[in-house]
Design a protein around this motif. Structure first.
Motif, PDB file in Angstrom:
ATOM      1  N   MET A   1       0.943  -1.249  -0.036  1.00 21.41           N
ATOM      2  CA  MET A   1      -0.740   0.079   0.085  1.00 21.41           C
ATOM      3  C   MET A   1       0.884   1.312   0.381  1.00 21.41           C
ATOM      4  N   LYS A   2       0.822   2.268  -0.716  1.00 22.19           N
ATOM      5  CA  LYS A   2       1.235   3.379  -0.364  1.00 22.19           C
ATOM      6  C   LYS A   2       0.752   4.298  -0.359  1.00 22.19           C
ATOM      7  N   TYR A   3       0.729   5.231   0.607  1.00 18.04           N
ATOM      8  CA  TYR A   3       0.579   6.781   1.172  1.00 18.04           C
ATOM      9  C   TYR A   3       1.363   8.056   1.021  1.00 18.04           C
ATOM     10  N   LEU A   4       0.902   8.941   1.229  1.00 15.97           N
ATOM     11  CA  LEU A   4       0.953  10.482   0.724  1.00 15.97           C
ATOM     12  C   LEU A   4       1.360  10.812   2.234  1.00 15.97           C
ATOM     13  N   GLY A   5       2.714  11.262   2.091  1.00 16.11           N
ATOM     14  CA  GLY A   5       3.215  12.300   3.120  1.00 16.11           C
ATOM     15  C   GLY A   5       3.271  13.762   3.223  1.00 16.11           C
ATOM     16  N   LEU A   6       2.425  14.056   3.994  1.00 22.18           N
ATOM     17  CA  LEU A   6       2.544  16.137   3.673  1.00 22.18           C
ATOM     18  C   LEU A   6       2.583  16.769   4.982  1.00 22.18           C
ATOM     19  N   ARG A  37      15.030   7.434   4.506  1.00 24.08           N
ATOM     20  CA  ARG A  37      14.522   7.301   3.030  1.00 24.08           C
ATOM     21  C   ARG A  37      15.497   5.997   3.367  1.00 24.08           C
ATOM     22  N   ALA A  38      16.732   5.345   3.962  1.00 22.36           N
ATOM     23  CA  ALA A  38      17.264   4.604   4.087  1.00 22.36           C
ATOM     24  C   ALA A  38      16.470   3.257   4.304  1.00 22.36           C
ATOM     25  N   THR A  39      15.280   3.348   4.964  1.00 21.45           N
ATOM     26  CA  THR A  39      14.082   2.459   4.938  1.00 21.45           C
ATOM     27  C   THR A  39      14.001   1.067   3.725  1.00 21.45           C
ATOM     28  N   GLY A  40      14.569   2.466   2.697  1.00 15.96           N
ATOM     29  CA  GLY A  40      13.697   1.241   1.180  1.00 15.96           C
ATOM     30  C   GLY A  40      12.864   1.752   0.739  1.00 15.96           C
ATOM     31  N   LYS A  41      11.641   2.562   2.086  1.00 19.99           N
ATOM     32  CA  LYS A  41      10.506   2.218   1.492  1.00 19.99           C
ATOM     33  C   LYS A  41       9.550   3.313   0.802  1.00 19.99           C
ATOM     34  N   VAL A  42      10.818   4.334   1.296  1.00 22.08           N
ATOM     35  CA  VAL A  42      10.082   6.244   0.122  1.00 22.08           C
ATOM     36  C   VAL A  42      10.257   6.061  -0.802  1.00 22.08           C
ATOM     37  N   ARG A  43       9.677   5.918  -2.118  1.00 25.01           N
ATOM     38  CA  ARG A  43       9.374   6.383  -3.121  1.00 25.01           C
ATOM     39  C   ARG A  43      10.364   7.553  -4.189  1.00 25.01           C
ATOM     40  N   VAL A  44       9.123   8.185  -3.368  1.00 23.74           N
ATOM     41  CA  VAL A  44       9.178   9.558  -3.617  1.00 23.74           C
ATOM     42  C   VAL A  44       9.426  10.727  -2.495  1.00 23.74           C
ATOM     43  N   SER A  45      10.754  11.937  -2.604  1.00 21.90           N
ATOM     44  CA  SER A  45      10.318  12.870  -1.472  1.00 21.90           C
ATOM     45  C   SER A  45      11.177  14.066  -1.565  1.00 21.90           C
ATOM     46  N   ALA A  46      10.236  14.793  -1.408  1.00 21.52           N
ATOM     47  CA  ALA A  46      10.848  16.635  -2.048  1.00 21.52           C
ATOM     48  C   ALA A  46      10.267  17.174  -1.094  1.00 21.52           C
ATOM     49  N   SER A  47      11.083  18.840  -1.087  1.00 22.98           N
ATOM     50  CA  SER A  47      10.615  20.186  -0.776  1.00 22.98           C
ATOM     51  C   SER A  47       9.921  20.887  -1.562  1.00 22.98           C
ATOM     52  N   LEU A  48       8.989  21.244  -1.340  1.00 18.28           N
ATOM     53  CA  LEU A  48       8.781  22.407  -2.289  1.00 18.28           C
ATOM     54  C   LEU A  48       8.891  23.537  -2.398  1.00 18.28           C
ATOM     55  N   ILE A  83       6.238   9.623  -0.286  1.00 14.35           N
ATOM     56  CA  ILE A  83       5.781   9.276  -0.626  1.00 14.35           C
ATOM     57  C   ILE A  83       5.909   7.916   0.053  1.00 14.35           C
ATOM     58  N   ILE A  84       5.634   7.186   1.042  1.00 17.11           N
ATOM     59  CA  ILE A  84       6.021   5.311   1.013  1.00 17.11           C
ATOM     60  C   ILE A  84       5.112   4.076   0.404  1.00 17.11           C
ATOM     61  N   GLU A  85       6.197   3.278   0.555  1.00 17.56           N
ATOM     62  CA  GLU A  85       5.152   2.282   0.139  1.00 17.56           C
ATOM     63  C   GLU A  85       5.593   1.449   1.177  1.00 17.56           C
ATOM     64  N   ALA A  86       4.306   1.046   1.878  1.00 16.30           N
ATOM     65  CA  ALA A  86       4.679   0.285   2.916  1.00 16.30           C
ATOM     66  C   ALA A  86       3.610  -1.482   3.371  1.00 16.30           C
ATOM     67  N   ASP A  87       3.882  -2.237   3.982  1.00 16.53           N
ATOM     68  CA  ASP A  87       3.173  -3.456   4.362  1.00 16.53           C
ATOM     69  C   ASP A  87       2.224  -3.032   4.849  1.00 16.53           C
ATOM     70  N   ASP A  88       1.568  -2.325   5.604  1.00 18.19           N
ATOM     71  CA  ASP A  88       0.992  -1.666   6.364  1.00 18.19           C
ATOM     72  C   ASP A  88       0.862  -0.150   7.226  1.00 18.19           C
TER      73      ASP A  88
END
Length: 123
Positions: A1-6, A37-48, A83-88
């Motif tokens: 499952m993917k999650y958006l972090g704001l 990011r080192a978790t390997g689960k972060v697909r996108v990370s950005a400052s606006l 964006i995180i792609e996590a197992d739960d």
């Protein structure tokens, strides 16, 4: 499952901090971002980018209207996303809690909102 972090912050609160306080806070961010990011689960990370360069597009009268700045009037502004792609959901929360806004942003009223995503890719 993917999650958006704001990652939200309150510009007025952050701007009111002394320059040394801002420097101390900001200097901690790269290591926290790297740990996340080192978790390997972060697909996108950005400052606006700076708010004065934001544009809002919306349909009005059959045409696209473009206006300056954020559309939403709020005391808090989105300053980053990931964006995180996590197992739960628990794993997503654990990873999101590593973000600087969830760790050190109290003075700037930073916060992280974590939102489950339905994610579709075109073949």
């Amino acid at each position: 499952m993917k999650y958006l972090g704001l990652a939200y912050f309150t510009p007025e609160k952050f701007a009111a901090l002394a320059p040394d306080a801002v420097k101390a806070i900001v200097s901690q961010c790269p290591a926290m971002d790297e740990k996340m990011r080192a978790t390997g689960k972060v697909r996108v990370s950005a400052s606006l980018g700076d708010l004065e360069n934001w544009r809002t597009l919306r349909a009005r009268g059959g045409k696209t209207q473009i206006t300056d700045g954020p559309y939403i009037e709020s005391k808090e502004v989105v300053g980053g996303l990931f964006i995180i792609e996590a197992d739960d959901a628990d794993e997503a929360l654990r990873i999101a809690s590593m973000h600087p806004a969830a760790q050190i942003g109290e003075e700037g009223e930073w916060a992280v909102e974590l939102i489950p995503m339905d994610f579709y890719l075109e073949p």
